[in-house]
Design a protein around this motif. Structure first.
Motif, PDB file in Angstrom:
ATOM      1  N   ARG A  97       7.597   1.464  -8.995  1.00 45.27           N
ATOM      2  CA  ARG A  97       6.248   1.076  -8.578  1.00 45.27           C
ATOM      3  C   ARG A  97       6.154   0.939  -7.071  1.00 45.27           C
ATOM      4  O   ARG A  97       7.119   0.576  -6.403  1.00 45.27           O
ATOM      5  CB  ARG A  97       5.789  -0.196  -9.277  1.00 45.27           C
ATOM      6  CG  ARG A  97       6.586  -1.415  -8.980  1.00 45.27           C
ATOM      7  CD  ARG A  97       6.319  -2.477 -10.026  1.00 45.27           C
ATOM      8  NE  ARG A  97       6.911  -2.105 -11.303  1.00 45.27           N
ATOM      9  CZ  ARG A  97       6.400  -2.439 -12.468  1.00 45.27           C
ATOM     10  NH1 ARG A  97       5.290  -3.120 -12.550  1.00 45.27           N
ATOM     11  NH2 ARG A  97       7.002  -2.074 -13.583  1.00 45.27           N
ATOM     12  N   TYR A 121       3.331  -0.255  -3.869  1.00 45.31           N
ATOM     13  CA  TYR A 121       2.134  -1.035  -3.555  1.00 45.31           C
ATOM     14  C   TYR A 121       1.644  -0.692  -2.155  1.00 45.31           C
ATOM     15  O   TYR A 121       2.445  -0.394  -1.262  1.00 45.31           O
ATOM     16  CB  TYR A 121       2.456  -2.541  -3.579  1.00 45.31           C
ATOM     17  CG  TYR A 121       3.035  -3.046  -4.883  1.00 45.31           C
ATOM     18  CD1 TYR A 121       4.390  -2.923  -5.153  1.00 45.31           C
ATOM     19  CD2 TYR A 121       2.224  -3.668  -5.828  1.00 45.31           C
ATOM     20  CE1 TYR A 121       4.917  -3.396  -6.348  1.00 45.31           C
ATOM     21  CE2 TYR A 121       2.754  -4.151  -7.019  1.00 45.31           C
ATOM     22  CZ  TYR A 121       4.104  -4.001  -7.267  1.00 45.31           C
ATOM     23  OH  TYR A 121       4.630  -4.481  -8.454  1.00 45.31           O
ATOM     24  N   SER A 161      14.082  -9.278 -11.019  1.00 47.41           N
ATOM     25  CA  SER A 161      13.392  -9.618  -9.786  1.00 47.41           C
ATOM     26  C   SER A 161      12.635  -8.414  -9.261  1.00 47.41           C
ATOM     27  O   SER A 161      13.203  -7.344  -9.149  1.00 47.41           O
ATOM     28  CB  SER A 161      14.412 -10.079  -8.737  1.00 47.41           C
ATOM     29  OG  SER A 161      13.799 -10.185  -7.464  1.00 47.41           O
ATOM     30  N   GLU A 162      11.364  -8.601  -8.945  1.00 43.09           N
ATOM     31  CA  GLU A 162      10.562  -7.515  -8.406  1.00 43.09           C
ATOM     32  C   GLU A 162      10.375  -7.701  -6.906  1.00 43.09           C
ATOM     33  O   GLU A 162       9.280  -7.603  -6.389  1.00 43.09           O
ATOM     34  CB  GLU A 162       9.194  -7.478  -9.086  1.00 43.09           C
ATOM     35  CG  GLU A 162       9.236  -6.896 -10.472  1.00 43.09           C
ATOM     36  CD  GLU A 162       9.328  -5.379 -10.463  1.00 43.09           C
ATOM     37  OE1 GLU A 162       9.980  -4.828 -11.371  1.00 43.09           O
ATOM     38  OE2 GLU A 162       8.757  -4.751  -9.554  1.00 43.09           O
ATOM     39  N   LYS A 163      11.450  -7.975  -6.201  1.00 41.05           N
ATOM     40  CA  LYS A 163      11.288  -8.173  -4.767  1.00 41.05           C
ATOM     41  C   LYS A 163      10.841  -6.876  -4.131  1.00 41.05           C
ATOM     42  O   LYS A 163      11.171  -5.779  -4.584  1.00 41.05           O
ATOM     43  CB  LYS A 163      12.585  -8.665  -4.136  1.00 41.05           C
ATOM     44  CG  LYS A 163      13.720  -7.672  -4.154  1.00 41.05           C
ATOM     45  CD  LYS A 163      14.943  -8.294  -3.509  1.00 41.05           C
ATOM     46  CE  LYS A 163      16.079  -7.314  -3.412  1.00 41.05           C
ATOM     47  NZ  LYS A 163      17.302  -7.927  -2.843  1.00 41.05           N
ATOM     48  N   LEU A 164      10.039  -7.002  -3.109  1.00 42.58           N
ATOM     49  CA  LEU A 164       9.452  -5.852  -2.436  1.00 42.58           C
ATOM     50  C   LEU A 164      10.178  -5.556  -1.136  1.00 42.58           C
ATOM     51  O   LEU A 164      10.536  -6.471  -0.386  1.00 42.58           O
ATOM     52  CB  LEU A 164       7.976  -6.109  -2.144  1.00 42.58           C
ATOM     53  CG  LEU A 164       7.067  -6.305  -3.358  1.00 42.58           C
ATOM     54  CD1 LEU A 164       5.636  -6.578  -2.900  1.00 42.58           C
ATOM     55  CD2 LEU A 164       7.116  -5.113  -4.286  1.00 42.58           C
ATOM     56  N   PHE A 217       9.315  -3.617   2.285  1.00 39.76           N
ATOM     57  CA  PHE A 217       8.119  -3.161   2.987  1.00 39.76           C
ATOM     58  C   PHE A 217       8.455  -2.130   4.047  1.00 39.76           C
ATOM     59  O   PHE A 217       9.524  -2.172   4.676  1.00 39.76           O
ATOM     60  CB  PHE A 217       7.434  -4.345   3.689  1.00 39.76           C
ATOM     61  CG  PHE A 217       6.682  -5.249   2.761  1.00 39.76           C
ATOM     62  CD1 PHE A 217       7.335  -6.255   2.071  1.00 39.76           C
ATOM     63  CD2 PHE A 217       5.314  -5.098   2.586  1.00 39.76           C
ATOM     64  CE1 PHE A 217       6.640  -7.095   1.216  1.00 39.76           C
ATOM     65  CE2 PHE A 217       4.608  -5.938   1.734  1.00 39.76           C
ATOM     66  CZ  PHE A 217       5.282  -6.927   1.043  1.00 39.76           C
ATOM     67  N   TYR A 236       8.755 -14.558   1.737  1.00 42.91           N
ATOM     68  CA  TYR A 236       9.037 -13.474   2.667  1.00 42.91           C
ATOM     69  C   TYR A 236       8.912 -14.021   4.083  1.00 42.91           C
ATOM     70  O   TYR A 236       8.272 -15.058   4.315  1.00 42.91           O
ATOM     71  CB  TYR A 236       8.043 -12.314   2.508  1.00 42.91           C
ATOM     72  CG  TYR A 236       8.117 -11.570   1.196  1.00 42.91           C
ATOM     73  CD1 TYR A 236       7.393 -12.017   0.090  1.00 42.91           C
ATOM     74  CD2 TYR A 236       8.888 -10.425   1.060  1.00 42.91           C
ATOM     75  CE1 TYR A 236       7.444 -11.339  -1.119  1.00 42.91           C
ATOM     76  CE2 TYR A 236       8.942  -9.728  -0.146  1.00 42.91           C
ATOM     77  CZ  TYR A 236       8.212 -10.197  -1.225  1.00 42.91           C
ATOM     78  OH  TYR A 236       8.264  -9.512  -2.428  1.00 42.91           O
ATOM     79  N   TYR A 260      13.393 -15.375  -4.531  1.00 46.22           N
ATOM     80  CA  TYR A 260      12.490 -15.156  -5.666  1.00 46.22           C
ATOM     81  C   TYR A 260      12.813 -16.141  -6.776  1.00 46.22           C
ATOM     82  O   TYR A 260      13.983 -16.365  -7.095  1.00 46.22           O
ATOM     83  CB  TYR A 260      12.662 -13.719  -6.156  1.00 46.22           C
ATOM     84  CG  TYR A 260      12.224 -13.440  -7.574  1.00 46.22           C
ATOM     85  CD1 TYR A 260      13.164 -13.284  -8.596  1.00 46.22           C
ATOM     86  CD2 TYR A 260      10.880 -13.289  -7.886  1.00 46.22           C
ATOM     87  CE1 TYR A 260      12.767 -12.999  -9.890  1.00 46.22           C
ATOM     88  CE2 TYR A 260      10.476 -13.004  -9.175  1.00 46.22           C
ATOM     89  CZ  TYR A 260      11.430 -12.857 -10.181  1.00 46.22           C
ATOM     90  OH  TYR A 260      11.026 -12.572 -11.463  1.00 46.22           O
TER      91      TYR A 260
END
Lengths: 113, 113
Positions: free
Chosen positions: A31, A33, A98-101, A103, B35, B48
């Motif tokens: 995914r 974003y 964990s859905e850490k993003l 960037f 973050y 998280y």
């Protein structure tokens, strides 16, 4: 380690013009974003792209995802001044739930009258 | 409130002091993220929390950083013996579950003198 690269980092454009922001990522992810950030403000969610070929549109912004190329684009159509902001893409790294993003560095968009 | 709430909005402190930053997630959101956003490093994941599971602390930059989440709701990020490089905007985000978009608070701008 997942890396996310955006380009351009700075974009100055005239009202009414079209342009595309690119987001490349280095490893498989399920995914992606897109967020918008105005100066001094927090991040506003724009799009969530979940599958290969996904395309989403909201007003003058359209986002797409090609998971095979590990590429997402954010296309701006007939830009207006209100679109001036910094745009971030972020890719999820599922890890033990964990859905850490991770960037990208952001694209600072300035739309000139 | 309708969104993620963070306090304080701004914090100025002297090098070597401890600071606590607070985050109230959106009611009902089980996932909570911290973050950090700085000019040099962009947006970086810190930690998280998901329900009662052990937190993912993989993004904490040093053992001076810690966080807890009490009762599955409010979270506190603590930085001990602050250093100048800790100066940044600390953002909290929450989501309904790890598969949903993350909603960000307005952040705490931390300045270390």
């Amino acid at each position: 380690e997942l890396k996310v690269e955006q380009n351009p980092l700075f974009l100055s454009m005239q009202e009414g013009k079209n342009y595309t922001i690119y987001c490349n990522y280095s490893t498989t992810s399920d995914r992606l974003y897109w967020y918008r950030q105005d100066p001094g403000k927090s991040l506003e969610s724009l799009f969530v792209l979940l599958s290969n070929g996904a395309v989403k549109q909201e007003g003058r912004l359209m986002a797409s995802l090609d998971t095979k190329a590990r590429l997402s684009t954010l296309h701006i159509t007939a830009a207006v001044h209100d679109l001036s902001a910094t745009y971030f893409c972020a890719v999820s790294t599922p890890q033990g739930g964990s859905e850490k993003l991770v960037f990208g560095k952001g694209t600072k968009l300035t739309v000139n009258p | 409130g309708a969104g993620v709430s963070q306090s304080p909005s701004n914090k100025v402190t002297e090098k070597g002091k401890d600071v606590e930053l607070r985050c109230d997630p959106i009611s009902g959101h089980t996932a909570l993220y911290w973050y950090r956003q700085s000019l040099g490093q962009g947006l970086e994941f810190l930690i998280y929390f998901q329900g009662n599971s052990a937190p993912d602390k993989s993004g904490l930059p040093s053992d001076r950083f810690s966080a807890e989440r009490t009762g599955g709701s409010v979270s506190t990020l603590t930085i001990q013996r602050t250093q100048q490089e800790d100066s940044a905007v600390y953002l909290c985000a929450s989501s309904l579950d790890p598969n949903q978009p993350q909603h960000f608070g307005d952040g705490t701008r931390l300045s270390i003198l």
